[in-house]
Scaffold this motif. Structure first.
Motif, PDB file in Angstrom:
ATOM      1  N   VAL A 166      24.059 121.224  36.327  1.00 14.64           N
ATOM      2  CA  VAL A 166      24.734 120.759  35.113  1.00 14.64           C
ATOM      3  C   VAL A 166      26.231 120.558  35.351  1.00 14.64           C
ATOM      4  O   VAL A 166      27.022 120.545  34.407  1.00 14.64           O
ATOM      5  CB  VAL A 166      24.496 121.736  33.937  1.00 14.64           C
ATOM      6  N   ASP A 167      26.613 120.373  36.598  1.00 15.27           N
ATOM      7  CA  ASP A 167      28.012 120.174  36.949  1.00 15.27           C
ATOM      8  C   ASP A 167      28.467 118.763  36.588  1.00 15.27           C
ATOM      9  O   ASP A 167      27.667 117.856  36.349  1.00 15.27           O
ATOM     10  CB  ASP A 167      28.202 120.408  38.448  1.00 15.27           C
ATOM     11  N   SER A 168      29.784 118.565  36.592  1.00 16.63           N
ATOM     12  CA  SER A 168      30.350 117.283  36.161  1.00 16.63           C
ATOM     13  C   SER A 168      30.087 116.151  37.144  1.00 16.63           C
ATOM     14  O   SER A 168      30.077 114.976  36.743  1.00 16.63           O
ATOM     15  CB  SER A 168      31.853 117.425  35.918  1.00 16.63           C
ATOM     16  N   VAL A 169      29.864 116.456  38.424  1.00 15.00           N
ATOM     17  CA  VAL A 169      29.503 115.397  39.372  1.00 15.00           C
ATOM     18  C   VAL A 169      28.111 114.871  39.043  1.00 15.00           C
ATOM     19  O   VAL A 169      27.872 113.652  39.077  1.00 15.00           O
ATOM     20  CB  VAL A 169      29.581 115.895  40.823  1.00 15.00           C
ATOM     21  N   SER A 170      27.186 115.767  38.712  1.00 17.11           N
ATOM     22  CA  SER A 170      25.847 115.314  38.317  1.00 17.11           C
ATOM     23  C   SER A 170      25.919 114.483  37.038  1.00 17.11           C
ATOM     24  O   SER A 170      25.212 113.471  36.905  1.00 17.11           O
ATOM     25  CB  SER A 170      24.917 116.516  38.114  1.00 17.11           C
ATOM     26  N   VAL A 171      26.767 114.881  36.097  1.00 19.34           N
ATOM     27  CA  VAL A 171      26.943 114.089  34.880  1.00 19.34           C
ATOM     28  C   VAL A 171      27.523 112.718  35.227  1.00 19.34           C
ATOM     29  O   VAL A 171      27.107 111.686  34.668  1.00 19.34           O
ATOM     30  CB  VAL A 171      27.849 114.830  33.874  1.00 19.34           C
ATOM     31  N   ALA A 172      28.476 112.671  36.155  1.00 19.72           N
ATOM     32  CA  ALA A 172      29.043 111.387  36.584  1.00 19.72           C
ATOM     33  C   ALA A 172      27.964 110.495  37.193  1.00 19.72           C
ATOM     34  O   ALA A 172      27.942 109.277  36.956  1.00 19.72           O
ATOM     35  CB  ALA A 172      30.171 111.628  37.585  1.00 19.72           C
ATOM     36  N   ARG A 173      27.063 111.070  37.953  1.00 13.88           N
ATOM     37  CA  ARG A 173      25.972 110.283  38.534  1.00 13.88           C
ATOM     38  C   ARG A 173      25.029 109.783  37.449  1.00 13.88           C
ATOM     39  O   ARG A 173      24.484 108.678  37.547  1.00 13.88           O
ATOM     40  CB  ARG A 173      25.240 111.127  39.578  1.00 13.88           C
ATOM     41  N   ASP A 174      24.844 110.589  36.396  1.00 19.59           N
ATOM     42  CA  ASP A 174      24.055 110.111  35.257  1.00 19.59           C
ATOM     43  C   ASP A 174      24.712 108.891  34.623  1.00 19.59           C
ATOM     44  O   ASP A 174      24.037 107.929  34.237  1.00 19.59           O
ATOM     45  CB  ASP A 174      23.905 111.213  34.208  1.00 19.59           C
ATOM     46  N   ILE A 175      26.040 108.932  34.501  1.00 21.56           N
ATOM     47  CA  ILE A 175      26.756 107.784  33.936  1.00 21.56           C
ATOM     48  C   ILE A 175      26.516 106.547  34.780  1.00 21.56           C
ATOM     49  O   ILE A 175      26.320 105.438  34.255  1.00 21.56           O
ATOM     50  CB  ILE A 175      28.268 108.082  33.830  1.00 21.56           C
ATOM     51  N   ASP A 176      26.506 106.701  36.098  1.00 24.53           N
ATOM     52  CA  ASP A 176      26.281 105.528  36.931  1.00 24.53           C
ATOM     53  C   ASP A 176      24.849 105.024  36.810  1.00 24.53           C
ATOM     54  O   ASP A 176      24.602 103.817  36.904  1.00 24.53           O
ATOM     55  CB  ASP A 176      26.614 105.823  38.394  1.00 24.53           C
ATOM     56  N   THR A 177      23.910 105.917  36.568  1.00 19.94           N
ATOM     57  CA  THR A 177      22.543 105.484  36.296  1.00 19.94           C
ATOM     58  C   THR A 177      22.487 104.725  34.973  1.00 19.94           C
ATOM     59  O   THR A 177      21.788 103.705  34.852  1.00 19.94           O
ATOM     60  CB  THR A 177      21.596 106.693  36.270  1.00 19.94           C
ATOM     61  N   ILE A 178      23.226 105.200  33.968  1.00 20.08           N
ATOM     62  CA  ILE A 178      23.299 104.493  32.692  1.00 20.08           C
ATOM     63  C   ILE A 178      23.937 103.121  32.896  1.00 20.08           C
ATOM     64  O   ILE A 178      23.461 102.110  32.354  1.00 20.08           O
ATOM     65  CB  ILE A 178      24.103 105.328  31.673  1.00 20.08           C
ATOM     66  N   ARG A 179      25.016 103.070  33.690  1.00 19.13           N
ATOM     67  CA  ARG A 179      25.659 101.783  33.974  1.00 19.13           C
ATOM     68  C   ARG A 179      24.663 100.793  34.558  1.00 19.13           C
ATOM     69  O   ARG A 179      24.597  99.622  34.150  1.00 19.13           O
ATOM     70  CB  ARG A 179      26.825 101.975  34.954  1.00 19.13           C
ATOM     71  N   ALA A 180      23.880 101.262  35.532  1.00 22.19           N
ATOM     72  CA  ALA A 180      22.895 100.380  36.157  1.00 22.19           C
ATOM     73  C   ALA A 180      21.848  99.925  35.148  1.00 22.19           C
ATOM     74  O   ALA A 180      21.424  98.763  35.153  1.00 22.19           O
ATOM     75  CB  ALA A 180      22.235 101.108  37.330  1.00 22.19           C
ATOM     76  N   ALA A 181      21.436 100.832  34.253  1.00 19.83           N
ATOM     77  CA  ALA A 181      20.439 100.469  33.235  1.00 19.83           C
ATOM     78  C   ALA A 181      20.994  99.426  32.268  1.00 19.83           C
ATOM     79  O   ALA A 181      20.238  98.610  31.726  1.00 19.83           O
ATOM     80  CB  ALA A 181      20.003 101.717  32.471  1.00 19.83           C
ATOM     81  N   LEU A 182      22.301  99.439  32.069  1.00 17.65           N
ATOM     82  CA  LEU A 182      22.940  98.459  31.192  1.00 17.65           C
ATOM     83  C   LEU A 182      23.175  97.124  31.885  1.00 17.65           C
ATOM     84  O   LEU A 182      23.538  96.134  31.247  1.00 17.65           O
ATOM     85  CB  LEU A 182      24.284  99.004  30.692  1.00 17.65           C
TER      86      LEU A 182
END
Length: 461
Positions: A169-185
């Motif tokens: 649940v660290d902030s790097v993992s959250v940042a990677r989630d954001i990049d997955t969201i970016r790709a989905a968009l």
């Protein structure tokens, strides 16, 4: 206001080599948007992400996302990173757009619930333990060994009830989630806006995905380079500074419920009663409650609360079902406290920095982190990024949570960044005044930053 142009990331990449080799997210399926509720135009959906990006076989979770579409001709996508840790970006966006109207007209605004919180597979722990937090105040007889044993027991229950996500649940993992969201968009680049703890996520995204950053706004900034002891001491000092500003207001404003009294003395008397167990709140809860009023700030509310507590008859504190501070902090901070003596030294440093308020909730949280039985994937370090446009940093002069000192430190760490100082009070700057809104809007729409050293005057409280 004089401004200078933002240099495009593609141009900066010609002269600066990125400092990380983190792979970008693979193309992801679309989000599958649906209205969040019948009465809102905000859309909701989910994006599936790995629990552990290094070991995808560990499993997946669904991260909840929300989107407010641009009201006019779309220029790009802005991702809002909520604070906390534990705030809901989905609820924040449903409650109202987080950007000025001029930005909402040109940008889709997307937010999310960070992993381990709210709708995104929340960390679940034993309720009986959460309802009976240990004593964290050394002067009230607290023992580090008791706190650390509690942390181990609570952490074990969280792992049993949640599973392997506890370690990720660290902030790097959250940042990677954001990049997955970016790709989905389907976006090649995104503009990011982080507030409070979300500024740490923003720094980690820029550190790991600099080529995806069109722009980055850090509002009320966390400094990830601090040692735990300095973090705790600084945080207490920020609360003290805000209490001092509250006292000035109370002395000048006859509407203050404590006008004509010494608010510091009132607080001190309450602290003594809480130490004895003669208040319906603990000492740590007293400090947190009062400092929380300074976020808006709501000085009248702080005065009313102190007055109400001072009129409470002597009563023993009942067990409080206090929400567990989100354990993402323990995933982003490696904390080592070796002895009762060292722990009490931390406490004394806090007291010296905050002789009235005395403490900050970070002391309790970091005490738990010192024995938290889970990984720390993103220990504290200086943020190093290259190949991104100039970062816009915004901070109030009197912030009870993330003081101006931290913003200045992050400004020094991020080459080419610009700090806008709001000469006022509270936590969160973008929507304070016409001046702060204009700086944010010009940056997002036109790619311009204010000259270094620019200030926005304080607004009304």
């Amino acid at each position: 206001m004089r401004r200078r142009p933002m240099v495009l990331a593609t141009l900066l990449l010609l002269g600066i080599t990125a400092t990380t080799t983190t792979a970008t997210a693979a193309p992801a399926p679309g989000v599958g948007w649906q209205p969040c509720a019948p009465t809102t135009t905000v859309e909701c959906g989910t994006v599936t992400v790995p629990i552990d990006y290094a070991r995808p076989s560990t499993g997946t979770i669904d991260v909840a996302v929300a989107r407010a579409r641009a009201t006019g001709r779309k220029q790009g996508t802005l991702v809002f990173m909520p604070g906390g840790p534990g705030d809901s970006g989905v609820e924040t966006l449903v409650d109202g757009n987080v950007v000025p109207p001029a930005v909402a007209e040109r940008f889709d605004v997307v937010s999310f619930d960070p992993r381990g919180t709210n709708r995104s597979h929340p960390i679940m722990c034993d309720l009986a333990l959460l309802a009976n937090l240990p004593n964290f105040v050394p002067e009230a007889g607290a023992r580090l060994s008791v706190v650390q044993n509690y942390a181990r027991d609570l952490g074990t229950s969280c792992r049993q009830l949640t599973g392997p996500l506890v370690d990720h649940v660290d902030s790097v993992s959250v940042a990677r989630d954001i990049d997955t969201i970016r790709a989905a968009l389907g976006e090649q680049q995104i503009t990011l806006y982080g507030r409070s703890y979300g500024t740490l996520t923003g720094q980690m995204y820029a550190e790991n995905f600099p080529w995806r950053v069109r722009g980055l706004v850090l509002d009320s900034v966390f400094d990830h380079s601090l040692t735990p002891s300095k973090f705790v001491t600084d945080a207490a000092g920020f609360g003290e500074d805000s209490f001092n500003e509250f006292e000035k207001w109370c002395a000048a404003d006859t509407t203050c419920a404590l006008h004509g009294q010494d608010p510091g003395q009132v607080y001190g008397d309450l602290w003594a009663k809480a130490i004895r167990g003669d208040l319906p709140v603990t000492p740590m809860n007293l400090a947190s409650t009062v400092v929380n009023y300074f976020y808006k700030p709501n000085w009248a509310g702080a005065a009313n609360r102190l007055k109400a507590l001072s009129e409470v008859r002597s009563t023993k504190a009942a067990p409080e079902a206090v929400p567990f501070p989100q354990i993402a902090t323990c995933a982003d901070q490696r904390v080592r406290i070796s002895s009762q003596h060292e722990w009490e030294a931390w406490w004394r440093k806090q007291n010296a920095a905050a002789p009235t308020v005395r403490t900050h909730f970070a002391f309790a949280l970091f005490s738990l982190c010192s024995a938290w039985p889970a990984a720390t994937p993103n220990p504290q370090h200086r943020t190093t990024i290259g190949g991104v446009p100039p970062v816009l940093i915004m901070n109030a002069s009197h912030d009870p949570a993330t003081g101006l000192e931290w913003a200045r430190s992050v400004n020094r760490q991020l080459r080419g960044s610009v700090l806008l100082t709001y000469d006022g009070w509270g936590h969160g700057v973008v929507d304070r005044t016409d001046c702060t809104r204009a700086v944010f809007t010009n940056y997002v729409l036109a790619g311009t930053t204010p000259w270094p050293g620019t200030h926005c005057p304080a607004g009304t409280v």
